[in-house]
Design a protein around this motif. Structure first.
Motif, PDB file in Angstrom:
ATOM      1  N   PRO A 235     -18.821  24.771  21.458  1.00 42.39           N
ATOM      2  CA  PRO A 235     -19.800  23.970  22.202  1.00 42.39           C
ATOM      3  C   PRO A 235     -19.507  22.468  22.163  1.00 42.39           C
ATOM      4  O   PRO A 235     -19.766  21.757  23.149  1.00 42.39           O
ATOM      5  CB  PRO A 235     -21.130  24.287  21.496  1.00 42.39           C
ATOM      6  CG  PRO A 235     -20.899  25.598  20.819  1.00 42.39           C
ATOM      7  CD  PRO A 235     -19.451  25.613  20.424  1.00 42.39           C
ATOM      8  N   GLN A 236     -18.970  21.974  21.063  1.00 43.63           N
ATOM      9  CA  GLN A 236     -18.720  20.547  20.930  1.00 43.63           C
ATOM     10  C   GLN A 236     -17.642  20.042  21.884  1.00 43.63           C
ATOM     11  O   GLN A 236     -17.517  18.828  22.100  1.00 43.63           O
ATOM     12  CB  GLN A 236     -18.315  20.213  19.484  1.00 43.63           C
ATOM     13  CG  GLN A 236     -19.428  20.353  18.473  1.00 43.63           C
ATOM     14  CD  GLN A 236     -19.682  21.795  18.066  1.00 43.63           C
ATOM     15  OE1 GLN A 236     -18.969  22.699  18.510  1.00 43.63           O
ATOM     16  NE2 GLN A 236     -20.686  22.023  17.223  1.00 43.63           N
ATOM     17  N   LEU A 237     -16.881  20.956  22.468  1.00 42.88           N
ATOM     18  CA  LEU A 237     -15.805  20.568  23.386  1.00 42.88           C
ATOM     19  C   LEU A 237     -16.172  20.876  24.843  1.00 42.88           C
ATOM     20  O   LEU A 237     -15.305  21.097  25.676  1.00 42.88           O
ATOM     21  CB  LEU A 237     -14.510  21.302  23.005  1.00 42.88           C
ATOM     22  CG  LEU A 237     -13.974  21.012  21.602  1.00 42.88           C
ATOM     23  CD1 LEU A 237     -12.736  21.844  21.323  1.00 42.88           C
ATOM     24  CD2 LEU A 237     -13.656  19.534  21.440  1.00 42.88           C
ATOM     25  N   HIS A 238     -17.453  20.874  25.135  1.00 47.39           N
ATOM     26  CA  HIS A 238     -17.918  21.266  26.475  1.00 47.39           C
ATOM     27  C   HIS A 238     -17.373  20.355  27.570  1.00 47.39           C
ATOM     28  O   HIS A 238     -17.194  20.773  28.710  1.00 47.39           O
ATOM     29  CB  HIS A 238     -19.447  21.275  26.510  1.00 47.39           C
ATOM     30  CG  HIS A 238     -20.071  19.931  26.295  1.00 47.39           C
ATOM     31  ND1 HIS A 238     -20.325  19.047  27.320  1.00 47.39           N
ATOM     32  CD2 HIS A 238     -20.474  19.308  25.148  1.00 47.39           C
ATOM     33  CE1 HIS A 238     -20.861  17.945  26.826  1.00 47.39           C
ATOM     34  NE2 HIS A 238     -20.966  18.074  25.517  1.00 47.39           N
ATOM     35  N   ALA A 239     -17.100  19.091  27.233  1.00 47.23           N
ATOM     36  CA  ALA A 239     -16.585  18.168  28.249  1.00 47.23           C
ATOM     37  C   ALA A 239     -15.170  18.533  28.667  1.00 47.23           C
ATOM     38  O   ALA A 239     -14.753  18.255  29.809  1.00 47.23           O
ATOM     39  CB  ALA A 239     -16.621  16.736  27.707  1.00 47.23           C
ATOM     40  N   LEU A 240     -14.426  19.150  27.774  1.00 46.65           N
ATOM     41  CA  LEU A 240     -13.046  19.532  28.057  1.00 46.65           C
ATOM     42  C   LEU A 240     -12.946  20.896  28.728  1.00 46.65           C
ATOM     43  O   LEU A 240     -12.006  21.155  29.491  1.00 46.65           O
ATOM     44  CB  LEU A 240     -12.250  19.546  26.742  1.00 46.65           C
ATOM     45  CG  LEU A 240     -10.790  19.991  26.788  1.00 46.65           C
ATOM     46  CD1 LEU A 240      -9.957  19.020  27.626  1.00 46.65           C
ATOM     47  CD2 LEU A 240     -10.216  20.102  25.379  1.00 46.65           C
TER      48      LEU A 240
END
Length: 294
Positions: A235-240
Motif C-alpha cells: 500500500p505504501q507504494l500506491h503512487a508507483l
C-alpha cells in the motif's frame, strides 16, 4: 522446413520476406516442440480442470463455493450457474503468475538459450541481420502468449461444458446476455489477457540479451515478475503501482459489465505497449551492439 534448412537457404541468398516467414515458422515449431514448452502448456491446461473438479465436488451436495464468503478467484461463485464462467475464473487464476511465468520462461530463453547452446552465431550467419532475428524472436514469444492463453481458455470451456450447465449468463452489472454473446466476450477476454502479457514478453527478451545462460535469463525474468507483483501489493507504494505492468491485468473483468468499462482496459493495453516499446528498444540496442561469441 527444419531450422538447418532455413539457415542453409538463408545463407545462400539475400534476405526476403519468404525467408523471414520460413525463419518465423522454424522458430514457432522449435519453440512449441520443446518438452519444456509442452510441460508449461500442460500445467496451464490442468488449472481449469482442477478448478472445475474442485467446484463440482464442493457443490455436489448443494453447497456453495468457499462457503459463500466470496473467497477464491473472480467469478468462481458463478461457475455452477454457467460453465462459461470457468473460462473467466481460470484466466483470473492463471494471469497473476502461471501465464506470465510461462511467457517469462520462453522469452528469457529466446536468445540466451541459443547463445548457451552455441547456435546463435549460426543463426546470424544467415543474412537476416540482428534486427530481423530479434523481431522474429519477439514475434515467436508473442505467438506463445496467444497460444498459452488459448490453451487455458479452451481447456476451461471444455471442462465447463462437461461439468456445468451452459446457456445465458448474468453480467457483473446484473443484465442477461445470450450464450453466443457470452462466448464472444470470453474470446475477447482471452485476447485482452494475451495482450496483457506483451510487457512481460519484452522484458524477458531484454533480459535474454544480457546473458548467454538460458537458465539465468529465465530465472531473472521470473524473479523480476515476482518482485513487481509484490511491489504492486504494498500500500505504501500506491503512487508507483499504476506504472507497473501487472497493475491493470485483472481489468479484463470489466468486459463482463454492461456497458463495458473501457478505462482500465485501455490503460492496461497502453501500459503494455509502453513496456514493449521501452524494453524492446533496450533489447535492440543491446543485441545489435553485443559481441556474439557463442
Amino acid at each position: 522446413m527444419s531450422r538447418a534448412d532455413v539457415l542453409q537457404a538463408g545463407a545462400a541468398r539475400r534476405p526476403n520476406p519468404l525467408w523471414t516467414l520460413g525463419l518465423l515458422r522454424s522458430e514457432l515449431v522449435t519453440t512449441v516442440r520443446r518438452w519444456r514448452t509442452l510441460a508449461l502448456l500442460g500445467v496451464l491446461a490442468a488449472v481449469p480442470v482442477l478448478v472445475g473438479i474442485a467446484v463440482r465436488i464442493e457443490t455436489r451436495g448443494g453447497g456453495t463455493v468457499g462457503g459463500g464468503n466470496g473467497e477464491g478467484p473472480a467469478f468462481i461463485t458463478q461457475i455452477t450457474n454457467n460453465g462459461l464462467f470457468l473460462v473467466f475464473t481460470a484466466l483470473a487464476a492463471t494471469l497473476p503468475f502461471f501465464l506470465p511465468m510461462a511467457v517469462g520462461v520462453v522469452a528469457g530463453d529466446a536468445l540466451a538459450g541459443e547463445a548457451g547452446a552455441g547456435t546463435l552465431r549460426y543463426l546470424l550467419v544467415a543474412p537476416a541481420g540482428r534486427t530481423r532475428l530479434l523481431l522474429t524472436k519477439y514475434a515467436t514469444v508473442l505467438a506463445f502468449c496467444l497460444l498459452a492463453t488459448l490453451v487455458v481458455t479452451v481447456s476451461a470451456l471444455l471442462v465447463g461444458a462437461l461439468l456445468f450447465p451452459m446457456g445465458e449468463l448474468t453480467t457483473i452489472s446484473g443484465t442477461r446476455i445470450g450464450f453466443a454473446e457470452g462466448l464472444g466476450r470470453a474470446l475477447l477476454i482471452a485476447l485482452v489477457v494475451a495482450g496483457s502479457l506483451v510487457g512481460v514478453a519484452a522484458l524477458g527478451l531484454f533480459v535474454s540479451t544480457l546473458t548467454n545462460s538460458g537458465i539465468a535469463a529465465m530465472a531473472t525474468t521470473v524473479g523480476l515478475l515476482i518482485t513487481v507483483q509484490i511491489v504492486d501489493q504494498i500500500p505504501q507504494l500506491h503512487a508507483l503501482q499504476p506504472y507497473l505492468f501487472p497493475h491493470y491485468w485483472l481489468s479484463f473483468a470489466d468486459l463482463m459489465r454492461d456497458p463495458v468499462y473501457w478505462d482500465d482496459l485501455v490503460k492496461n493495453l497502453g501500459l503494455q505497449a509502453l513496456y514493449a516499446a521501452v524494453f524492446g528498444s533496450a533489447a535492440w540496442a543491446r543485441f545489435t551492439a553485443k559481441d556474439i561469441s557463442a
